[in-house]
Design a protein around this motif. Structure first.
Motif, PDB file in Angstrom:
ATOM      1  N   GLU A 332       0.823  -1.203   0.000  1.00  0.00           N
ATOM      2  CA  GLU A 332       0.000   0.000   0.000  1.00  0.00           C
ATOM      3  C   GLU A 332       0.861   1.258   0.000  1.00  0.00           C
ATOM      4  O   GLU A 332       0.561   2.232  -0.709  1.00  0.00           O
ATOM      5  N   SER A 358       1.723  -4.483  -7.139  1.00  0.00           N
ATOM      6  CA  SER A 358       0.819  -5.539  -7.612  1.00  0.00           C
ATOM      7  C   SER A 358       1.434  -6.929  -7.498  1.00  0.00           C
ATOM      8  O   SER A 358       0.717  -7.927  -7.557  1.00  0.00           O
ATOM      9  N   ASP A 363      -5.283  -7.330  -0.936  1.00  0.00           N
ATOM     10  CA  ASP A 363      -6.643  -7.086  -1.432  1.00  0.00           C
ATOM     11  C   ASP A 363      -6.656  -6.096  -2.587  1.00  0.00           C
ATOM     12  O   ASP A 363      -7.637  -6.025  -3.334  1.00  0.00           O
ATOM     13  N   ASP A 364      -5.582  -5.300  -2.724  1.00  0.00           N
ATOM     14  CA  ASP A 364      -5.547  -4.237  -3.741  1.00  0.00           C
ATOM     15  C   ASP A 364      -4.704  -4.603  -4.959  1.00  0.00           C
ATOM     16  O   ASP A 364      -4.345  -3.719  -5.752  1.00  0.00           O
ATOM     17  N   GLN A 365      -4.354  -5.892  -5.131  1.00  0.00           N
ATOM     18  CA  GLN A 365      -3.508  -6.288  -6.262  1.00  0.00           C
ATOM     19  C   GLN A 365      -4.081  -5.824  -7.600  1.00  0.00           C
ATOM     20  O   GLN A 365      -3.370  -5.249  -8.429  1.00  0.00           O
ATOM     21  N   ASP A 366      -5.355  -6.076  -7.816  1.00  0.00           N
ATOM     22  CA  ASP A 366      -5.984  -5.694  -9.091  1.00  0.00           C
ATOM     23  C   ASP A 366      -5.999  -4.179  -9.267  1.00  0.00           C
ATOM     24  O   ASP A 366      -5.855  -3.673 -10.394  1.00  0.00           O
ATOM     25  N   LYS A 367      -6.161  -3.469  -8.174  1.00  0.00           N
ATOM     26  CA  LYS A 367      -6.171  -2.002  -8.245  1.00  0.00           C
ATOM     27  C   LYS A 367      -4.834  -1.474  -8.739  1.00  0.00           C
ATOM     28  O   LYS A 367      -4.781  -0.603  -9.618  1.00  0.00           O
ATOM     29  N   TRP A 368      -3.723  -2.035  -8.186  1.00  0.00           N
ATOM     30  CA  TRP A 368      -2.396  -1.550  -8.605  1.00  0.00           C
ATOM     31  C   TRP A 368      -2.106  -1.929 -10.050  1.00  0.00           C
ATOM     32  O   TRP A 368      -1.492  -1.139 -10.794  1.00  0.00           O
ATOM     33  N   LYS A 369      -2.541  -3.119 -10.488  1.00  0.00           N
ATOM     34  CA  LYS A 369      -2.364  -3.516 -11.899  1.00  0.00           C
ATOM     35  C   LYS A 369      -3.095  -2.555 -12.819  1.00  0.00           C
ATOM     36  O   LYS A 369      -2.572  -2.136 -13.864  1.00  0.00           O
ATOM     37  N   SER A 370      -4.317  -2.205 -12.445  1.00  0.00           N
ATOM     38  CA  SER A 370      -5.107  -1.284 -13.259  1.00  0.00           C
ATOM     39  C   SER A 370      -4.456   0.099 -13.323  1.00  0.00           C
ATOM     40  O   SER A 370      -4.425   0.738 -14.382  1.00  0.00           O
ATOM     41  N   LEU A 371      -3.913   0.547 -12.190  1.00  0.00           N
ATOM     42  CA  LEU A 371      -3.257   1.857 -12.162  1.00  0.00           C
ATOM     43  C   LEU A 371      -1.967   1.856 -12.978  1.00  0.00           C
ATOM     44  O   LEU A 371      -1.592   2.886 -13.571  1.00  0.00           O
ATOM     45  N   THR A 374      -3.104   2.493 -16.411  1.00  0.00           N
ATOM     46  CA  THR A 374      -3.493   3.906 -16.525  1.00  0.00           C
ATOM     47  C   THR A 374      -2.261   4.798 -16.650  1.00  0.00           C
ATOM     48  O   THR A 374      -2.230   5.725 -17.492  1.00  0.00           O
TER      49      THR A 374
END
Length: 383
Positions: A332, A358, A363-371, A374
């Motif tokens: 994080e 990522s 729990d935020d793995q997908d969030k970091w991949k998406s960022l 971006t």
């Protein structure tokens, strides 16, 4: 003259509950002695009637009528008392006297409705009560069956109330406790039970049900909790009030302000293992939170992100740097530093940070991949 009353301790507790629940201050005005005596007797009659002691209620009313033979409020209480006891002729006599001396008195409509419910609409009321009893016996897991019965019971009661006017008494109490059985109608039931308790301040059953309803929802209502604790001192409410108090304690969230409430319950019920276990879990959660707050990495995450969201990028960077020195593999913190670099326009650095975040399972793995995707898009667009 011998005075019939509650035993002193119970009377004081009952009075305290009524005053506490009313939520308003008492204003004492100078009144003639007869008016004060009648007001006291009316209060006593309503109290005994609410405690299912009609013979004592009638004794108080007889004293009123000896002073004022056609006292309107006394006649209204008498008419309601007789109607609730299914003594139709006596209720009609009281109603006729009330209509003669005070035809617009609120008790007229109430007595007429109760007479109808115990007369021509008696079978309809019995049907509504059977449906209500069936609903109350079913648990929430009954699903569709309970929902269907609930709708039928509501419709059966509402059909009895001409023009939407509810009788002021046990039938209204039955109706509002039925409404309260569906949590979606919590606010509507609160209004109904509050009005019923306000109009009948001497009825401790109504006061109990209102407090129990208020305690079914968080944040906890401290006033309702105190009413429930007070009611554990009354023999006729002791068992159910303790159970409601216990249920409220088991529903409390693990936050510091709730600990004293649970501890106070355990002082009264020290052998309650379920509540003691709940307190132990609460203490563990509070200790875990205390350690988390003291963790510099966690503080860096929280404080740094707050500064980043406030647009204070330089201050946020210093906080994130300190946090990463203490916890270099924290996904994080790494990801939040990536957000900072993205905000600063350093897209290549942001991509690297998001990818690193990522790779750590969280729990935020997908969030970091998406960022990361971006950041790559905005980097290419900038180039």
């Amino acid at each position: 003259m011998r005075r019939t009353a509650l035993r002193p301790r119970h009377w004081l507790v009952a009075a305290a509950i009524v005053c506490h629940g009313a939520g308003t201050g008492w204003v004492v005005a100078a009144e003639p002695a007869a008016d004060v005596a009648i007001a006291s007797l009316l209060e006593r009659a309503r109290l005994w009637e609410s405690r299912n002691r009609p013979e004592l209620a009638r004794q108080a009313l007889d004293k009123i009528f000896r002073m004022t033979p056609d006292h309107p409020d006394g006649l209204a209480v008498l008419g309601l008392l007789e109607a609730r006891a299914a003594r139709q002729e006596q209720a009609k006599t009281a109603l006729a006297r009330l209509k003669r001396v005070a035809p617009r008195h609120a008790g007229v409509g109430q007595i007429e409705m109760l007479l109808r419910l115990s007369g021509g609409d008696k079978e309809k009321l019995q049907t509504a009560r059977r449906l209500r009893d069936s609903v109350m016996k079913l648990s929430a897991t009954a699903g569709r069956e309970k929902k269907a019965l609930y709708s039928q019971a509501l419709a059966a009661y509402q059909a009895l109330f001409a023009g939407g006017n509810l009788p002021d008494g046990d039938v209204a109490f039955e109706y509002w406790t039925l409404v309260a059985d569906d949590y979606a109608n919590w606010s509507q039931a609160l209004d109904g039970l509050s009005g019923l308790a306000k109009r009948n301040p001497d009825n401790l059953r109504y006061r109990y049900q209102l407090a129990a309803h208020q305690l079914a929802k968080l944040p906890i209502n401290r006033g309702a909790l105190q009413v429930m604790i007070d009611m554990t001192r009354l023999p006729e409410f002791k068992k159910q009030a303790r159970e409601t108090w216990r249920r409220a304690m088991l529903g409390l969230d693990p936050v510091p302000q709730h600990r004293p409430l649970i501890a106070a319950y355990l002082e009264h019920e020290p052998t309650d293992s379920a509540v003691r276990l709940h307190l132990a879990k609460l203490d563990a959660a509070l200790e875990s939170h205390r350690k988390l707050i003291a963790d510099p990495g966690y503080r860096a995450r929280v404080d740094g992100l707050a500064l980043l969201n406030a647009g204070k990028l330089d201050e946020a960077e210093r906080i994130f740097d300190r946090g990463l020195l203490a916890r270099p593999d924290d996904p994080e913190l790494t990801g939040n530093m990536g957000l900072l670099r993205l905000r600063q326009g350093h897209h290549a650095q942001a991509i690297a940070l998001f990818q690193a975040a990522s790779r750590v399972k969280s729990d935020d793995q997908d969030k970091w991949k998406s960022l990361a995707v971006t950041a790559r898009f905005w980097g290419l667009l900038r180039e």
